[in-house]
Design a protein around this motif. Structure first.
Motif, PDB file in Angstrom:
ATOM      1  N   ARG A 176       0.827  -1.205   0.000  1.00  0.00           N
ATOM      2  CA  ARG A 176       0.000   0.000   0.000  1.00  0.00           C
ATOM      3  C   ARG A 176       0.861   1.255   0.000  1.00  0.00           C
ATOM      4  NH1 ARG A 176      -2.523   3.038   4.053  1.00  0.00           N
ATOM      5  NH2 ARG A 176      -1.612   1.710   5.649  1.00  0.00           N
ATOM      6  N   ARG A 177       2.005   1.187   0.659  1.00  0.00           N
ATOM      7  CA  ARG A 177       2.868   2.359   0.757  1.00  0.00           C
ATOM      8  C   ARG A 177       4.291   1.939   0.404  1.00  0.00           C
ATOM      9  NH1 ARG A 177       1.109   4.104   5.175  1.00  0.00           N
ATOM     10  NH2 ARG A 177      -0.128   5.818   4.378  1.00  0.00           N
ATOM     11  N   GLN A 178       4.865   2.587  -0.602  1.00  0.00           N
ATOM     12  CA  GLN A 178       6.193   2.212  -1.097  1.00  0.00           C
ATOM     13  C   GLN A 178       7.133   3.393  -0.909  1.00  0.00           C
ATOM     14  OE1 GLN A 178       6.225  -0.878  -2.986  1.00  0.00           O
ATOM     15  NE2 GLN A 178       8.412  -0.951  -3.348  1.00  0.00           N
ATOM     16  N   GLY A 179       7.824   3.471   0.245  1.00  0.00           N
ATOM     17  CA  GLY A 179       8.780   4.537   0.484  1.00  0.00           C
ATOM     18  C   GLY A 179       8.122   5.870   0.779  1.00  0.00           C
ATOM     19  N   ALA A 180       8.953   6.893   0.884  1.00  0.00           N
ATOM     20  CA  ALA A 180       8.474   8.237   1.210  1.00  0.00           C
ATOM     21  C   ALA A 180       7.783   8.860   0.003  1.00  0.00           C
ATOM     22  CB  ALA A 180       9.649   9.106   1.651  1.00  0.00           C
ATOM     23  N   ALA A 181       6.881   9.783   0.288  1.00  0.00           N
ATOM     24  CA  ALA A 181       6.246  10.543  -0.790  1.00  0.00           C
ATOM     25  C   ALA A 181       7.278  11.464  -1.432  1.00  0.00           C
ATOM     26  CB  ALA A 181       5.081  11.353  -0.241  1.00  0.00           C
ATOM     27  N   ASP A 182       7.175  11.643  -2.730  1.00  0.00           N
ATOM     28  CA  ASP A 182       8.102  12.502  -3.477  1.00  0.00           C
ATOM     29  C   ASP A 182       7.495  13.898  -3.560  1.00  0.00           C
ATOM     30  OD1 ASP A 182       9.842  13.763  -5.154  1.00  0.00           O
ATOM     31  OD2 ASP A 182       9.768  12.253  -6.747  1.00  0.00           O
ATOM     32  N   LEU A 183       7.834  14.732  -2.581  1.00  0.00           N
ATOM     33  CA  LEU A 183       7.225  16.060  -2.510  1.00  0.00           C
ATOM     34  C   LEU A 183       7.649  16.967  -3.658  1.00  0.00           C
ATOM     35  CD1 LEU A 183       7.369  16.765   1.330  1.00  0.00           C
ATOM     36  CD2 LEU A 183       5.504  15.782  -0.034  1.00  0.00           C
TER      37      LEU A 183
END
Length: 232
Positions: A176-183
């Motif tokens: 569901r979540r793959q690493g940090a968000a790319d801001l």
């Protein structure tokens, strides 16, 4: 006209974003909240389901903290989504189309890699914006390849969306979540569309709020699971 304060938004969360939780985070500073994801077919064909969610939207109607509230819908059939939106429109301040898959529905919008996805999303947003009296928005993840996110968002803007929320992660079939968000992608989006952009991702503490807004230039922030551990 947007009648929703988008500065600090409580994200839609499965089995969490019901009335008591929405009232809680509003009292501690959230400027607006989203509902859980509504399944269009159930709103139209299951009276108990419809009445349950209408109660969730109206039981706190006398409480100023119940609004603004944004009703969240999924779906890939424009006619069904519009019909369902009309059922909840009287109780919401806006309607959002989500590209997130619901665990209870197979009628999700296809992943961004599907070629017809931009046309379908634009068609649904356009149908909603021309059929409803409240603002319409969209909540997206990053497309694959990532640069297509801006193109899709520009199409959604042209279709009549009042704002876009970007959860700056790609969809993963396994996680569901793959690493940090790319801001940096939120920043890129903000620089390329005219309507407000809401940044979703990487808020783990209070100081992250200002850092996120300063970096992305976004018009507001959406915070999800962090609120579960610290609603205030």
């Amino acid at each position: 006209m947007i009648n929703v304060d988008l500065k600090y938004v409580s994200a839609p969360m499965v089995n969490q974003s019901d009335l008591p939780f929405r009232l809680l985070v509003r009292k501690y500073g959230a400027t607006s909240t989203y509902t859980q994801m509504y399944i269009p077919e159930k709103l139209l064909n299951d009276q108990d389901y419809l009445e349950y969610h209408i109660r969730d939207l109206t039981d706190g109607k006398s409480d100023d903290f119940n609004h603004p509230v944004v009703g969240q819908l999924c779906g890939n059939d424009p006619e069904l989504v519009v019909q369902a939106a009309r059922k909840i429109q009287p109780y919401c301040d806006a309607i959002v189309l989500s590209s997130q898959k619901s665990e209870h529905s197979e009628t999700m919008i296809p992943p961004c890699s599907v070629l017809y996805f931009p046309f379908l999303v634009r068609l649904i947003v356009s149908s909603l914006s021309h059929s409803l009296a409240v603002p319409v928005s969209a909540k997206l993840r990053l497309c694959q390849p990532t640069p297509k996110t801006v193109d899709l968002s520009q199409r959604i803007e042209a279709a009549g969306a009042s704002w876009i929320t970007l959860h700056a992660r790609t969809v993963s079939a396994r996680r569901r979540r793959q690493g940090a968000a790319d801001l940096s992608e939120v920043k890129r989006l903000k620089e390329n569309i005219r309507i407000p952009v809401i940044s979703n991702g990487n808020v783990r503490g209070f100081n992250d709020l200002k850092d996120n807004l300063d970096y992305t230039g976004a018009d507001g922030l959406m915070v999800g699971e962090t609120l579960l551990g610290n609603p205030w």
